[in-house]
Scaffold this motif. Structure first.
Motif, PDB file in Angstrom:
ATOM      1  N   ASP A  58     -42.939  27.701  85.804  1.00 48.71           N
ATOM      2  CA  ASP A  58     -42.549  29.169  85.192  1.00 48.71           C
ATOM      3  C   ASP A  58     -41.958  29.364  86.361  1.00 48.71           C
ATOM      4  O   ASP A  58     -41.879  29.410  87.071  1.00 48.71           O
ATOM      5  CB  ASP A  58     -43.953  30.290  85.131  1.00 48.71           C
ATOM      6  CG  ASP A  58     -44.771  29.899  84.262  1.00 48.71           C
ATOM      7  OD1 ASP A  58     -44.241  28.877  83.648  1.00 48.71           O
ATOM      8  OD2 ASP A  58     -46.012  30.295  84.437  1.00 48.71           O
ATOM      9  N   TYR A  59     -41.393  31.198  86.264  1.00 50.18           N
ATOM     10  CA  TYR A  59     -40.430  31.418  86.991  1.00 50.18           C
ATOM     11  C   TYR A  59     -40.911  32.131  87.748  1.00 50.18           C
ATOM     12  O   TYR A  59     -40.516  32.542  88.545  1.00 50.18           O
ATOM     13  CB  TYR A  59     -39.613  33.468  85.713  1.00 50.18           C
ATOM     14  CG  TYR A  59     -38.483  33.620  87.139  1.00 50.18           C
ATOM     15  CD1 TYR A  59     -37.716  32.860  86.825  1.00 50.18           C
ATOM     16  CD2 TYR A  59     -39.037  34.239  86.896  1.00 50.18           C
ATOM     17  CE1 TYR A  59     -35.923  33.422  87.597  1.00 50.18           C
ATOM     18  CE2 TYR A  59     -37.597  35.494  88.452  1.00 50.18           C
ATOM     19  CZ  TYR A  59     -36.436  35.257  88.119  1.00 50.18           C
ATOM     20  OH  TYR A  59     -35.331  36.006  88.778  1.00 50.18           O
ATOM     21  N   ASP A 109     -31.377  23.202  86.747  1.00 54.77           N
ATOM     22  CA  ASP A 109     -32.160  24.632  86.158  1.00 54.77           C
ATOM     23  C   ASP A 109     -33.518  24.994  86.661  1.00 54.77           C
ATOM     24  O   ASP A 109     -32.984  25.801  87.359  1.00 54.77           O
ATOM     25  CB  ASP A 109     -32.194  24.895  84.661  1.00 54.77           C
ATOM     26  CG  ASP A 109     -30.735  25.110  83.971  1.00 54.77           C
ATOM     27  OD1 ASP A 109     -29.649  25.275  84.691  1.00 54.77           O
ATOM     28  OD2 ASP A 109     -30.791  24.677  82.526  1.00 54.77           O
ATOM     29  N   TYR A 110     -34.123  23.843  87.062  1.00 59.38           N
ATOM     30  CA  TYR A 110     -35.327  24.208  87.812  1.00 59.38           C
ATOM     31  C   TYR A 110     -35.344  24.711  89.185  1.00 59.38           C
ATOM     32  O   TYR A 110     -35.716  25.837  89.282  1.00 59.38           O
ATOM     33  CB  TYR A 110     -36.124  23.090  87.480  1.00 59.38           C
ATOM     34  CG  TYR A 110     -37.389  23.282  87.783  1.00 59.38           C
ATOM     35  CD1 TYR A 110     -38.754  23.415  87.873  1.00 59.38           C
ATOM     36  CD2 TYR A 110     -37.201  22.585  89.494  1.00 59.38           C
ATOM     37  CE1 TYR A 110     -39.403  23.539  87.846  1.00 59.38           C
ATOM     38  CE2 TYR A 110     -39.039  22.639  89.536  1.00 59.38           C
ATOM     39  CZ  TYR A 110     -39.752  23.441  89.280  1.00 59.38           C
ATOM     40  OH  TYR A 110     -41.034  23.744  90.002  1.00 59.38           O
ATOM     41  N   ASP A 111     -34.215  24.214  89.501  1.00 62.87           N
ATOM     42  CA  ASP A 111     -34.226  24.021  91.249  1.00 62.87           C
ATOM     43  C   ASP A 111     -34.088  25.361  91.632  1.00 62.87           C
ATOM     44  O   ASP A 111     -34.377  26.435  92.380  1.00 62.87           O
ATOM     45  CB  ASP A 111     -33.378  22.813  92.043  1.00 62.87           C
ATOM     46  CG  ASP A 111     -34.511  21.900  92.028  1.00 62.87           C
ATOM     47  OD1 ASP A 111     -35.620  21.151  92.546  1.00 62.87           O
ATOM     48  OD2 ASP A 111     -33.576  21.230  91.757  1.00 62.87           O
ATOM     49  N   GLN A 154     -33.080  27.925  89.894  1.00 60.95           N
ATOM     50  CA  GLN A 154     -34.387  29.275  88.987  1.00 60.95           C
ATOM     51  C   GLN A 154     -35.656  29.522  90.292  1.00 60.95           C
ATOM     52  O   GLN A 154     -35.672  30.636  90.873  1.00 60.95           O
ATOM     53  CB  GLN A 154     -35.127  28.848  87.310  1.00 60.95           C
ATOM     54  CG  GLN A 154     -36.130  29.417  87.621  1.00 60.95           C
ATOM     55  CD  GLN A 154     -36.730  28.892  86.196  1.00 60.95           C
ATOM     56  OE1 GLN A 154     -36.860  29.088  85.268  1.00 60.95           O
ATOM     57  NE2 GLN A 154     -38.354  28.969  86.157  1.00 60.95           N
ATOM     58  N   MET A 155     -35.863  28.411  90.711  1.00 60.12           N
ATOM     59  CA  MET A 155     -37.048  28.422  91.765  1.00 60.12           C
ATOM     60  C   MET A 155     -36.359  28.855  93.028  1.00 60.12           C
ATOM     61  O   MET A 155     -37.338  29.888  93.932  1.00 60.12           O
ATOM     62  CB  MET A 155     -37.639  26.703  92.134  1.00 60.12           C
ATOM     63  CG  MET A 155     -38.373  26.289  91.456  1.00 60.12           C
ATOM     64  SD  MET A 155     -39.721  27.284  90.595  1.00 60.12           S
ATOM     65  CE  MET A 155     -39.472  27.749  89.466  1.00 60.12           C
ATOM     66  N   ARG A 162     -33.676  30.835  92.775  1.00 59.53           N
ATOM     67  CA  ARG A 162     -33.422  33.367  92.589  1.00 59.53           C
ATOM     68  C   ARG A 162     -34.866  33.320  92.864  1.00 59.53           C
ATOM     69  O   ARG A 162     -35.263  34.517  93.578  1.00 59.53           O
ATOM     70  CB  ARG A 162     -32.672  32.233  91.271  1.00 59.53           C
ATOM     71  CG  ARG A 162     -32.112  34.108  91.364  1.00 59.53           C
ATOM     72  CD  ARG A 162     -31.492  33.719  90.493  1.00 59.53           C
ATOM     73  NE  ARG A 162     -31.937  33.131  88.597  1.00 59.53           N
ATOM     74  CZ  ARG A 162     -31.860  32.347  88.188  1.00 59.53           C
ATOM     75  NH1 ARG A 162     -31.343  31.619  88.668  1.00 59.53           N
ATOM     76  NH2 ARG A 162     -32.377  31.527  86.725  1.00 59.53           N
ATOM     77  N   SER A 163     -35.935  32.927  91.387  1.00 55.23           N
ATOM     78  CA  SER A 163     -36.753  33.776  91.768  1.00 55.23           C
ATOM     79  C   SER A 163     -38.025  33.998  93.174  1.00 55.23           C
ATOM     80  O   SER A 163     -37.854  34.768  93.395  1.00 55.23           O
ATOM     81  CB  SER A 163     -38.108  33.544  91.007  1.00 55.23           C
ATOM     82  OG  SER A 163     -38.869  31.524  91.313  1.00 55.23           O
ATOM     83  N   CYS A 222     -25.448  19.203  88.120  1.00 53.16           N
ATOM     84  CA  CYS A 222     -27.512  18.916  87.551  1.00 53.16           C
ATOM     85  C   CYS A 222     -27.050  16.930  87.555  1.00 53.16           C
ATOM     86  O   CYS A 222     -26.019  16.588  86.016  1.00 53.16           O
ATOM     87  CB  CYS A 222     -27.126  19.806  85.950  1.00 53.16           C
ATOM     88  SG  CYS A 222     -29.382  18.685  85.859  1.00 53.16           S
TER      89      CYS A 222
END
Length: 317
Positions: A137-138, A210-212, A214-215, A217-218, A234
């Motif tokens: 999750d975000y 996208d996943y990495d 996103q992690m 950034r969050s 990617c």
């Protein structure tokens, strides 16, 4: 006009439809006497006593029919696969939908290979990054991060102490326990070092970007750290495009796990470990090199085949 219900079983023997008469070499000379429901439409029926023999078609008529049939077939035949499409479909510039999609996938695959080759040929411009987190999750937190170059030199590697405990299901995947991160640095401490490595003149390669990102950034937002998205690619998307892993139903390239990609390319995992940030970075680097190397070998093999044909005096298309 009488309407016969209940299907063909209730049709008297002396009444025939035009199709039946044609098969008998006859054509109706009078009006239809009745009609029967065939499940879709009402079919007209004629009295067999009011018919006449059909005149045999002349050679000219037969030739015209055959010419028209050949033209209709050609209009529905794909010039690439020679498949015959249904009447509801259509050809575009003589090519069917399936072949147009195949040509699209082939072109995307060629471009993906060029991109992979460029990463290897200009490896000093690229870095590989990977993270492991408490979830998908975000709001998940990074617990492991690594950065290497394409020669597998480790530029940074560290566990990260999250604010919240690591769930058991996450530990089951990457093997990182709460005890392991007890004395690890916090994200702000780690991010200071990461920022120095991820300079603006480097492009970041990640498997599932996208996943990495996103992690990252969050986690920066959680700890009020500045965050600027650097240029990145990617590797998962590029690899899927290279191997042509395309879903015609979704009209998009499909997700391929890093482990599946490594298995497909015969990359041995012994001594590397799995589902840890550094290990995944190394596998990603080897995947890029393996694909680029095999692509070059294919190109050389193709050139050697062409030269062999020319040497033997054979014209190769």
């Amino acid at each position: 006009m009488e309407r016969i219900r209940g299907g063909w079983v209730n049709v008297p023997e002396h009444l025939k439809c035009k199709t039946d008469l044609k098969e008998m070499g006859l054509k109706p000379t009078g009006e239809a006497k009745a009609e029967v429901w065939n499940g879709h439409i009402w079919v007209k029926l004629y009295n067999i006593s009011e018919t006449a023999p059909c005149k045999p078609a002349t050679e000219k008529q037969l030739a015209a029919v055959e010419k028209a049939r050949t033209a209709q077939l050609a209009a529905r035949t794909c010039s690439r696969c020679e498949g015959i499409i249904s009447r509801k479909e259509r050809l575009l510039q003589g090519i069917c939908d399936y072949c147009r999609e195949s040509l699209f996938i082939e072109e995307i695959s060629k471009n993906a290979f060029k991109l992979l080759r460029n990463w290897v040929d200009n490896k000093s411009k690229y870095l590989i990054l990977d993270t492991e987190a408490t979830g998908l999750d975000y709001d998940s937190e990074i617990v492991d991060i690594a950065v290497i170059d394409l020669d597998e030199n480790v530029l940074f590697e560290s566990l990260v102490k999250p604010v919240c405990p690591i769930p058991e299901e996450a530990t089951a995947i990457h093997g990182i326990t709460n005890e392991m991160v007890e004395n690890a640095p916090s994200w702000p401490e780690v991010w200071v070092h990461i920022q120095k490595i991820l300079s603006v003149d480097k492009t970041i390669l990640t498997y599932n970007a996208d996943y990495d990102f996103q992690m990252i950034r969050s986690n920066c937002e959680r700890h009020n750290q500045s965050y600027t998205l650097l240029k990145n690619f990617c590797v998962m998307q590029t690899y899927a495009e290279y191997v042509g892993s395309y879903s015609r139903y979704h009209r998009d390239f499909t997700w391929i796990s890093l482990m599946d990609a490594a298995y497909d390319q015969d990359i041995r995992m012994l001594g590397i470990g799995s589902h840890r940030a550094k290990a995944d970075c190394i596998v990603c680097a080897r995947l890029i090199h393996r694909v680029a190397k095999r692509g070059v070998e294919k190109e050389l093999a193709k050139k050697c085949t062409v030269l062999s044909f020319k040497k033997d005096g054979v014209s190769a298309r």
